[in-house]
Design an enzyme around this catalytic site. Structure first.
Site, PDB file in Angstrom:
ATOM      1  N   GLU A  45      14.052 -24.812 -12.328  1.00 40.17           N
ATOM      2  CA  GLU A  45      15.181 -24.183 -13.021  1.00 40.17           C
ATOM      3  C   GLU A  45      16.398 -24.027 -12.117  1.00 40.17           C
ATOM      4  OE1 GLU A  45      12.027 -23.313 -13.405  1.00 40.17           O
ATOM      5  OE2 GLU A  45      11.631 -22.766 -15.500  1.00 40.17           O
ATOM      6  N   ALA A  68      11.281 -25.535 -20.966  1.00 42.56           N
ATOM      7  CA  ALA A  68      12.054 -25.094 -22.138  1.00 42.56           C
ATOM      8  C   ALA A  68      13.052 -26.196 -22.485  1.00 42.56           C
ATOM      9  CB  ALA A  68      12.774 -23.796 -21.810  1.00 42.56           C
ATOM     10  N   GLY A  71       9.200 -24.153 -17.944  1.00 39.49           N
ATOM     11  CA  GLY A  71       8.398 -23.450 -18.949  1.00 39.49           C
ATOM     12  C   GLY A  71       7.035 -24.087 -19.184  1.00 39.49           C
ATOM     13  N   GLU A 124       4.975 -22.658 -16.548  1.00 41.92           N
ATOM     14  CA  GLU A 124       4.782 -21.229 -16.847  1.00 41.92           C
ATOM     15  C   GLU A 124       3.790 -21.030 -17.990  1.00 41.92           C
ATOM     16  OE1 GLU A 124       9.146 -20.893 -17.078  1.00 41.92           O
ATOM     17  OE2 GLU A 124       8.889 -19.061 -15.919  1.00 41.92           O
TER      18      GLU A 124
HETATM   19  N1  CAA Z   1      14.454 -30.229 -22.303  1.00 40.40           N
HETATM   20  C1  CAA Z   1      14.968 -31.120 -23.179  1.00 40.40           C
HETATM   21  N2  CAA Z   1      14.729 -32.451 -23.082  1.00 40.40           N
HETATM   22  C2  CAA Z   1      13.956 -32.877 -22.075  1.00 40.40           C
HETATM   23  C3  CAA Z   1      13.407 -31.996 -21.121  1.00 40.40           C
HETATM   24  C4  CAA Z   1      13.670 -30.607 -21.266  1.00 40.40           C
HETATM   25  N3  CAA Z   1      13.155 -29.671 -20.445  1.00 40.40           N
HETATM   26  N4  CAA Z   1      12.696 -32.715 -20.217  1.00 40.40           N
HETATM   27  C5  CAA Z   1      12.808 -34.003 -20.610  1.00 40.40           C
HETATM   28  N5  CAA Z   1      13.555 -34.101 -21.720  1.00 40.40           N
HETATM   29  C6  CAA Z   1      13.931 -35.324 -22.457  1.00 40.40           C
HETATM   30  C7  CAA Z   1      14.975 -36.113 -21.697  1.00 40.40           C
HETATM   31  O1  CAA Z   1      16.283 -35.599 -21.925  1.00 40.40           O
HETATM   32  C8  CAA Z   1      14.773 -37.492 -22.267  1.00 40.40           C
HETATM   33  O2  CAA Z   1      15.387 -37.554 -23.522  1.00 40.40           O
HETATM   34  P1  CAA Z   1      16.229 -38.889 -23.953  1.00 40.40           P
HETATM   35  O3  CAA Z   1      15.197 -39.975 -23.999  1.00 40.40           O
HETATM   36  O4  CAA Z   1      16.778 -38.532 -25.296  1.00 40.40           O
HETATM   37  O5  CAA Z   1      17.240 -39.094 -22.896  1.00 40.40           O
HETATM   38  C9  CAA Z   1      13.251 -37.550 -22.498  1.00 40.40           C
HETATM   39  O6  CAA Z   1      12.814 -36.187 -22.539  1.00 40.40           O
HETATM   40  C10 CAA Z   1      12.510 -38.236 -21.377  1.00 40.40           C
HETATM   41  O7  CAA Z   1      12.872 -37.614 -20.149  1.00 40.40           O
HETATM   42  P2  CAA Z   1      13.445 -38.432 -18.873  1.00 40.40           P
HETATM   43  O8  CAA Z   1      14.174 -39.669 -19.305  1.00 40.40           O
HETATM   44  O9  CAA Z   1      14.214 -37.476 -18.010  1.00 40.40           O
HETATM   45  O10 CAA Z   1      12.063 -38.855 -18.175  1.00 40.40           O
HETATM   46  P3  CAA Z   1      11.815 -39.176 -16.627  1.00 40.40           P
HETATM   47  O11 CAA Z   1      10.465 -39.766 -16.551  1.00 40.40           O
HETATM   48  O12 CAA Z   1      12.958 -39.914 -16.057  1.00 40.40           O
HETATM   49  O13 CAA Z   1      11.802 -37.715 -15.908  1.00 40.40           O
HETATM   50  C11 CAA Z   1      11.221 -35.369 -15.727  1.00 40.40           C
HETATM   51  C12 CAA Z   1      10.812 -36.769 -16.230  1.00 40.40           C
HETATM   52  C13 CAA Z   1      11.242 -35.381 -14.173  1.00 40.40           C
HETATM   53  C14 CAA Z   1      10.205 -34.356 -16.226  1.00 40.40           C
HETATM   54  C15 CAA Z   1      12.646 -35.030 -16.258  1.00 40.40           C
HETATM   55  O14 CAA Z   1      12.642 -35.246 -17.668  1.00 40.40           O
HETATM   56  C16 CAA Z   1      13.101 -33.627 -16.017  1.00 40.40           C
HETATM   57  O15 CAA Z   1      13.479 -33.305 -14.899  1.00 40.40           O
HETATM   58  N6  CAA Z   1      13.086 -32.765 -17.045  1.00 40.40           N
HETATM   59  C17 CAA Z   1      13.616 -31.428 -16.984  1.00 40.40           C
HETATM   60  C18 CAA Z   1      12.646 -30.502 -16.247  1.00 40.40           C
HETATM   61  C19 CAA Z   1      13.244 -29.100 -16.152  1.00 40.40           C
HETATM   62  O16 CAA Z   1      14.308 -28.894 -15.605  1.00 40.40           O
HETATM   63  N7  CAA Z   1      12.515 -28.100 -16.710  1.00 40.40           N
HETATM   64  C20 CAA Z   1      12.937 -26.726 -16.696  1.00 40.40           C
HETATM   65  C21 CAA Z   1      13.602 -26.402 -17.995  1.00 40.40           C
HETATM   66  S1  CAA Z   1      14.353 -24.794 -17.989  1.00 40.40           S
HETATM   67  C22 CAA Z   1      13.086 -23.739 -18.311  1.00 40.40           C
HETATM   68  O17 CAA Z   1      11.940 -24.112 -18.507  1.00 40.40           O
HETATM   69  C23 CAA Z   1      13.497 -22.269 -18.349  1.00 40.40           C
HETATM   70  C24 CAA Z   1      12.363 -21.291 -18.528  1.00 40.40           C
HETATM   71  O18 CAA Z   1      11.785 -20.829 -17.590  1.00 40.40           O
HETATM   72  C25 CAA Z   1      11.955 -20.830 -19.844  1.00 40.40           C
END
Ligand code: CAA
Length: 261
Positions: A135, A68, A112, A115
């Site tokens: 999360e 998400a 998400g 999921e």
């Molecule tokens: N939401 C918003 N933006 C996201 C994102 C997310 N879930 N995941 C990645 N991005 C964005 C980053 O902020 C980044 O944007 P900028 O270039 O503007 O900084 C871009 O995508 C590239 O990401 P990274 O620079 O972080 O890429 P990386 O290769 O270093 O890492 C990753 C990749 C390990 C997937 C890392 O991006 C990450 O940990 N992402 C978040 C994963 C996460 O926590 N997901 C759970 C979300 S909560 C949820 O899903 C709730 C639910 O159940 C509904």
């Protein structure tokens, strides 16, 4: 979506297969409301289209979807999510689809994104696929079915580990645990998944829908209730043209011609 804007979900058809590609690569396909609205609408359009027999949801090479959209959610209040029906309003469309839905997962399927894949019927993983429910790192909770579907898919011990520690599974481990159906080289992921979907879509659609419903019932009922449901579904097959065609074609040593009736 306004005129001139790039769609967040690319919609294509290939024969009887509907292909939906998540298209927010700069954010690793983070699933914001606009994307999920488009995905839900496209899924339900394919569901209504009688020329479509199976649906594939694909992501990009680096990420199926990284979850998400954290930027969108960061300042939301309880009332924001409660009143808008966050998740329920659009993510649940995948659950309403009665046709087979396949996920083609390469790279990150996190939160998400994991999921969404779990809500599909078959997950084909590329070798680069990585699955996690991280999360907890945000002091959030997997809230798009993760805490419910993951234990059913891989058991409580592994699911608790993933949910509580944010442990990430690679494609091979996800395969061993039964989270995914198949693992293929990344370069073959799209073609393999489309070929599988084409094979499935070539079968009788009402039979596919009945099987999907019956298998899903196994998750949600006792064994005796599930067996009763399955027996009724079997009996219903005898009311279909395709089942008679399928069995007679076998006896006649010819290919069946299904009318999806
Ligand atoms: N939401 C918003 N933006 C996201 C994102 C997310 N879930 N995941 C990645 N991005 C964005 C980053 O902020 C980044 O944007 P900028 O270039 O503007 O900084 C871009 O995508 C590239 O990401 P990274 O620079 O972080 O890429 P990386 O290769 O270093 O890492 C990753 C990749 C390990 C997937 C890392 O991006 C990450 O940990 N992402 C978040 C994963 C996460 O926590 N997901 C759970 C979300 S909560 C949820 O899903 C709730 C639910 O159940 C509904």
């Amino acid at each position: 979506m306004t005129a001139g804007e790039e769609p967040l979900v690319l919609v294509e058809t290939q024969g009887r297969v509907g292909l939906l590609t998540l298209n927010r690569p700069r954010q690793l396909n983070a699933l914001n409301d606009a994307l999920m609205d488009q995905l839900g609408a496209a899924l339900l359009a394919f569901e209504r289209d009688e020329r479509i027999g199976a649906i594939v949801i694909a992501g990009g090479a680096k990420a199926f979807a990284a979850g998400a959209d954290i930027e969108a959610m960061a300042d939301w209040s309880f009332m924001d999510v409660y009143q808008s029906g966050f998740i329920t309003r659009n993510w649940e469309a995948v659950r309403q689809v009665r046709k087979p839905v396949l996920a083609a997962v390469a790279g990150y399927a996190m939160g998400g994104g994991c999921e969404l894949a779990l809500a599909c019927d078959i997950i084909v993983a590329g070798e680069s696929a990585r699955f996690a429910l991280p999360e907890i790192k945000l002091a959030m909770l997997p809230g798009a079915g993760g805490t419910q579907r993951l234990p059913r898919a891989i058991g409580k011990a592994k699911a608790m580990d993933m949910c509580l520690s944010a442990r990430m599974l690679d494609a091979q481990e996800a395969d061993r645990l039964g989270l995914v159906s198949r693992v293929v080289p990344d370069a073959e992921l799209r073609a393999h998944t489309l070929a599988l979907a084409t094979q499935i879509a070539g079968y009788s659609l009402p039979a596919l829908m009945a099987i999907k419903e019956a298998v899903n019932r196994a998750w949600e009922s006792s064994l005796s209730e599930g067996i009763l449901f399955e027996r009724r579904a079997l009996y219903e097959r005898f009311a279909s043209d395709d089942a008679h065609e399928g069995m007679h074609a076998f006896l006649d040593k010819r290919s069946p011609v299904f009318t999806h009736r």
